[in-house]
Design a protein around this motif. Structure first.
Motif, PDB file in Angstrom:
ATOM      1  N   ASP A 181       6.858  24.755 -13.589  1.00 15.10           N
ATOM      2  CA  ASP A 181       5.976  23.615 -13.844  1.00 15.10           C
ATOM      3  C   ASP A 181       5.695  22.980 -12.484  1.00 15.10           C
ATOM      4  O   ASP A 181       6.510  22.250 -11.931  1.00 15.10           O
ATOM      5  CB  ASP A 181       6.648  22.617 -14.792  1.00 15.10           C
ATOM      6  CG  ASP A 181       5.706  21.475 -15.176  1.00 15.10           C
ATOM      7  OD1 ASP A 181       4.871  21.087 -14.328  1.00 15.10           O
ATOM      8  OD2 ASP A 181       5.815  20.965 -16.303  1.00 15.10           O
ATOM      9  N   ARG A 182       4.523  23.292 -11.939  1.00 19.76           N
ATOM     10  CA  ARG A 182       4.214  22.827 -10.582  1.00 19.76           C
ATOM     11  C   ARG A 182       4.060  21.321 -10.506  1.00 19.76           C
ATOM     12  O   ARG A 182       4.414  20.695  -9.505  1.00 19.76           O
ATOM     13  CB  ARG A 182       2.956  23.528 -10.069  1.00 19.76           C
ATOM     14  CG  ARG A 182       3.218  24.990  -9.744  1.00 19.76           C
ATOM     15  CD  ARG A 182       2.034  25.725  -9.158  1.00 19.76           C
ATOM     16  NE  ARG A 182       2.426  27.079  -8.758  1.00 19.76           N
ATOM     17  CZ  ARG A 182       2.535  28.083  -9.605  1.00 19.76           C
ATOM     18  NH1 ARG A 182       2.281  27.902 -10.881  1.00 19.76           N
ATOM     19  NH2 ARG A 182       2.908  29.279  -9.192  1.00 19.76           N
ATOM     20  N   SER A 183       3.528  20.717 -11.559  1.00 14.08           N
ATOM     21  CA  SER A 183       3.328  19.263 -11.529  1.00 14.08           C
ATOM     22  C   SER A 183       4.657  18.517 -11.471  1.00 14.08           C
ATOM     23  O   SER A 183       4.747  17.415 -10.937  1.00 14.08           O
ATOM     24  CB  SER A 183       2.521  18.805 -12.741  1.00 14.08           C
ATOM     25  OG  SER A 183       3.236  19.071 -13.934  1.00 14.08           O
ATOM     26  N   GLU A 184       5.719  19.133 -12.014  1.00 12.79           N
ATOM     27  CA  GLU A 184       7.044  18.493 -12.011  1.00 12.79           C
ATOM     28  C   GLU A 184       7.977  19.137 -10.977  1.00 12.79           C
ATOM     29  O   GLU A 184       9.132  18.720 -10.855  1.00 12.79           O
ATOM     30  CB  GLU A 184       7.690  18.621 -13.400  1.00 12.79           C
ATOM     31  CG  GLU A 184       6.873  18.059 -14.560  1.00 12.79           C
ATOM     32  CD  GLU A 184       6.908  16.549 -14.605  1.00 12.79           C
ATOM     33  OE1 GLU A 184       7.731  15.943 -13.896  1.00 12.79           O
ATOM     34  OE2 GLU A 184       6.093  15.980 -15.350  1.00 12.79           O
ATOM     35  N   ASN A 185       7.477  20.179 -10.288  1.00 17.25           N
ATOM     36  CA  ASN A 185       8.309  20.970  -9.372  1.00 17.25           C
ATOM     37  C   ASN A 185       9.591  21.451 -10.046  1.00 17.25           C
ATOM     38  O   ASN A 185      10.689  21.349  -9.518  1.00 17.25           O
ATOM     39  CB  ASN A 185       8.656  20.187  -8.088  1.00 17.25           C
ATOM     40  CG  ASN A 185       9.286  21.097  -7.036  1.00 17.25           C
ATOM     41  OD1 ASN A 185       8.837  22.214  -6.840  1.00 17.25           O
ATOM     42  ND2 ASN A 185      10.355  20.630  -6.402  1.00 17.25           N
ATOM     43  N   LEU A 186       9.424  21.998 -11.241  1.00 13.03           N
ATOM     44  CA  LEU A 186      10.569  22.442 -12.037  1.00 13.03           C
ATOM     45  C   LEU A 186      10.530  23.953 -12.234  1.00 13.03           C
ATOM     46  O   LEU A 186       9.462  24.536 -12.449  1.00 13.03           O
ATOM     47  CB  LEU A 186      10.532  21.769 -13.413  1.00 13.03           C
ATOM     48  CG  LEU A 186      11.438  20.582 -13.694  1.00 13.03           C
ATOM     49  CD1 LEU A 186      11.298  20.187 -15.145  1.00 13.03           C
ATOM     50  CD2 LEU A 186      12.903  20.890 -13.379  1.00 13.03           C
ATOM     51  N   PHE A 187      11.713  24.545 -12.202  1.00 14.79           N
ATOM     52  CA  PHE A 187      11.894  25.960 -12.512  1.00 14.79           C
ATOM     53  C   PHE A 187      12.695  26.051 -13.807  1.00 14.79           C
ATOM     54  O   PHE A 187      13.733  25.402 -13.952  1.00 14.79           O
ATOM     55  CB  PHE A 187      12.661  26.650 -11.376  1.00 14.79           C
ATOM     56  CG  PHE A 187      13.073  28.061 -11.685  1.00 14.79           C
ATOM     57  CD1 PHE A 187      12.195  29.118 -11.490  1.00 14.79           C
ATOM     58  CD2 PHE A 187      14.356  28.340 -12.171  1.00 14.79           C
ATOM     59  CE1 PHE A 187      12.581  30.428 -11.767  1.00 14.79           C
ATOM     60  CE2 PHE A 187      14.743  29.636 -12.449  1.00 14.79           C
ATOM     61  CZ  PHE A 187      13.852  30.690 -12.247  1.00 14.79           C
ATOM     62  N   LEU A 188      12.199  26.844 -14.755  1.00  8.83           N
ATOM     63  CA  LEU A 188      12.873  26.999 -16.047  1.00  8.83           C
ATOM     64  C   LEU A 188      13.032  28.482 -16.325  1.00  8.83           C
ATOM     65  O   LEU A 188      12.113  29.273 -16.081  1.00  8.83           O
ATOM     66  CB  LEU A 188      12.054  26.333 -17.157  1.00  8.83           C
ATOM     67  CG  LEU A 188      11.707  24.870 -16.875  1.00  8.83           C
ATOM     68  CD1 LEU A 188      10.215  24.649 -16.959  1.00  8.83           C
ATOM     69  CD2 LEU A 188      12.429  23.931 -17.819  1.00  8.83           C
ATOM     70  N   MET A 189      14.188  28.861 -16.839  1.00  9.23           N
ATOM     71  CA  MET A 189      14.442  30.287 -17.049  1.00  9.23           C
ATOM     72  C   MET A 189      15.325  30.534 -18.261  1.00  9.23           C
ATOM     73  O   MET A 189      16.205  29.736 -18.582  1.00  9.23           O
ATOM     74  CB  MET A 189      15.119  30.888 -15.811  1.00  9.23           C
ATOM     75  CG  MET A 189      15.250  32.406 -15.862  1.00  9.23           C
ATOM     76  SD  MET A 189      15.954  33.067 -14.333  1.00  9.23           S
ATOM     77  CE  MET A 189      15.513  34.806 -14.512  1.00  9.23           C
ATOM     78  N   PRO A 243      15.194  22.044  -9.945  1.00  8.63           N
ATOM     79  CA  PRO A 243      14.059  21.916  -9.029  1.00  8.63           C
ATOM     80  C   PRO A 243      13.629  23.303  -8.530  1.00  8.63           C
ATOM     81  O   PRO A 243      14.468  24.156  -8.247  1.00  8.63           O
ATOM     82  CB  PRO A 243      14.617  21.070  -7.871  1.00  8.63           C
ATOM     83  CG  PRO A 243      15.775  20.335  -8.474  1.00  8.63           C
ATOM     84  CD  PRO A 243      16.358  21.248  -9.494  1.00  8.63           C
ATOM     85  N   ASP A 244      12.322  23.513  -8.439  1.00  6.76           N
ATOM     86  CA  ASP A 244      11.806  24.827  -8.063  1.00  6.76           C
ATOM     87  C   ASP A 244      11.945  25.062  -6.555  1.00  6.76           C
ATOM     88  O   ASP A 244      11.693  24.164  -5.754  1.00  6.76           O
ATOM     89  CB  ASP A 244      10.328  24.931  -8.468  1.00  6.76           C
ATOM     90  CG  ASP A 244       9.816  26.352  -8.369  1.00  6.76           C
ATOM     91  OD1 ASP A 244      10.657  27.273  -8.384  1.00  6.76           O
ATOM     92  OD2 ASP A 244       8.584  26.530  -8.277  1.00  6.76           O
ATOM     93  N   LYS A 245      12.373  26.259  -6.205  1.00  6.07           N
ATOM     94  CA  LYS A 245      12.370  26.675  -4.791  1.00  6.07           C
ATOM     95  C   LYS A 245      12.513  28.191  -4.742  1.00  6.07           C
ATOM     96  O   LYS A 245      12.799  28.828  -5.762  1.00  6.07           O
ATOM     97  CB  LYS A 245      13.511  25.994  -4.023  1.00  6.07           C
ATOM     98  CG  LYS A 245      14.912  26.320  -4.516  1.00  6.07           C
ATOM     99  CD  LYS A 245      15.942  25.599  -3.657  1.00  6.07           C
ATOM    100  CE  LYS A 245      17.344  25.833  -4.191  1.00  6.07           C
ATOM    101  NZ  LYS A 245      18.355  25.089  -3.411  1.00  6.07           N
ATOM    102  N   GLU A 282      24.751  24.121  -6.308  1.00  9.09           N
ATOM    103  CA  GLU A 282      23.914  24.340  -5.114  1.00  9.09           C
ATOM    104  C   GLU A 282      22.435  24.113  -5.409  1.00  9.09           C
ATOM    105  O   GLU A 282      21.692  23.578  -4.589  1.00  9.09           O
ATOM    106  CB  GLU A 282      24.130  25.775  -4.605  1.00  9.09           C
ATOM    107  CG  GLU A 282      23.351  26.080  -3.327  1.00  9.09           C
ATOM    108  CD  GLU A 282      23.435  27.565  -2.950  1.00  9.09           C
ATOM    109  OE1 GLU A 282      22.568  27.989  -2.154  1.00  9.09           O
ATOM    110  OE2 GLU A 282      24.338  28.270  -3.444  1.00  9.09           O
ATOM    111  N   HIS A 283      22.016  24.508  -6.611  1.00  9.94           N
ATOM    112  CA  HIS A 283      20.588  24.424  -6.955  1.00  9.94           C
ATOM    113  C   HIS A 283      20.282  23.282  -7.928  1.00  9.94           C
ATOM    114  O   HIS A 283      19.175  23.218  -8.464  1.00  9.94           O
ATOM    115  CB  HIS A 283      20.122  25.757  -7.546  1.00  9.94           C
ATOM    116  CG  HIS A 283      20.300  26.919  -6.607  1.00  9.94           C
ATOM    117  ND1 HIS A 283      19.565  27.067  -5.458  1.00  9.94           N
ATOM    118  CD2 HIS A 283      21.160  27.973  -6.647  1.00  9.94           C
ATOM    119  CE1 HIS A 283      19.944  28.169  -4.821  1.00  9.94           C
ATOM    120  NE2 HIS A 283      20.923  28.739  -5.527  1.00  9.94           N
ATOM    121  N   ALA A 284      21.248  22.397  -8.158  1.00 15.13           N
ATOM    122  CA  ALA A 284      21.069  21.233  -9.060  1.00 15.13           C
ATOM    123  C   ALA A 284      20.567  21.662 -10.442  1.00 15.13           C
ATOM    124  O   ALA A 284      19.613  21.108 -10.989  1.00 15.13           O
ATOM    125  CB  ALA A 284      20.115  20.210  -8.430  1.00 15.13           C
TER     126      ALA A 284
END
Length: 287
Positions: A43-51, A15-17, A77-79
């Motif tokens: 991906d803002r529509s899914e609130n996802l962070f990918l790296m 999840p993005d934060k 901690e960040h799932a």
């Protein structure tokens, strides 16, 4: 771009934060990591962070066998869902092929010249046609005929061969058989197919004939991960070429062959280089 000599690559989705990049970089810096590549996508529509992050193992003070335990607290901690790979371990790739040899020949050529960094312990086919190509490249070639009546037994034999060869990735280089649910479930995001059409148009059989009948002006090819839904898996790469009313079905097939080779080899290379993250039936291809 291929892996550096001694490097590790970490792929992460969560999840993005705020603060994710800093948390990952700080963790690696604690152990003296020299970060060579880092690429990310939100991906803002899914609130996802990918790296994707790659670092040199020279001077890296955390033994890689201890990496999972050390990284676990941050991941929890960040799932995060994550995986790490080492450039020193070559993935092991099985190629499945039927009668059309163009994709197989192209993959083997790129493998021979070092463009695809992997081992190819076996080629599996339901026909004899491509045996000479496999033998020329010194790769064991197994013919397992498949019919409606023997599909389960045929796949059981394929599983046995692949377990024995410790296969990581399966590439369907114009393998003209539909894989069972059991097969697909066994290798999630580890089976790459080439479909001779620009999906989602003209999925299933005889796409060039249907494209010709429809009078399209562009034909394409699509590489994708295989899922239980035929030709519906996450798309990795696509390419198109223009055609005209002067082209007949044979012209479409000929032009399509060139597209298929390029599109499949790109997808395979990106997978081998750990550049692909798949989520929600989509993919992110990192630079």
């Amino acid at each position: 771009m291929s892996h550096h000599t001694h490097s590790a690559t970490l792929l992460i989705a969560c999840p993005d934060k705020k603060g994710l990049v800093a948390a990952i970089a700080n963790f690696l810096m604690t152990y003296n990591a020299n970060i060579m590549h880092a690429d990310q996508h939100q991906d803002r529509s899914e609130n996802l962070f990918l790296m994707r992050i790659e670092w040199s193992l020279e001077g890296f003070t955390l033994p890689m066998e201890s990496f999972a335990a050390a990284f676990a607290p941050i991941a929890q901690e960040h799932a995060m869902t994550w995986r790490v790979s080492l450039s020193t371990r070559k993935p092991r790739m099985a190629i499945f092929v039927s009668r059309y040899e163009h994709c197989l020949v192209d993959l083997l050529h790129r493998w021979r010249i070092g463009e695809l960094e992997c081992d190819i312990p076996l080629i599996i086919s339901n026909h004899e046609d491509c045996r000479r190509i496999a033998e020329f490249n010194g790769i064991p070639y197994h013919v397992i005929p498949v019919s409606r009546d023997n599909k389960a037994q045929a796949e059981a034999e394929q599983f046995r061969l692949m377990e024995e060869a410790e296969v990581d990735l399966i590439v369907l280089a114009r393998y003209m058989q539909v894989l069972s649910h059991t097969f697909v479930e066994r290798y999630p995001n580890r089976i790459i197919n080439i479909h001779h059409s620009f999906l989602p148009a003209f999925d299933g059989a005889k796409p060039y004939h249907r494209a010709f009948a429809r009078g399209v002006k562009l034909i394409g090819a699509t590489s994708h991960y295989v899922t239980e839904d035929l030709d519906e898996g996450p798309i990795i790469e696509q390419e198109v070429t223009r055609i005209s009313h002067r082209d007949d079905v044979e012209d479409l097939v000929q032009k399509g062959r060139d597209l298929e080779k390029v599109v499949l080899s790109r997808a395979v290379r990106w997978h081998l280089d750990d550049r692909i993250l798949s989520y929600n039936n989509k993919t992110v291809i990192f630079d």
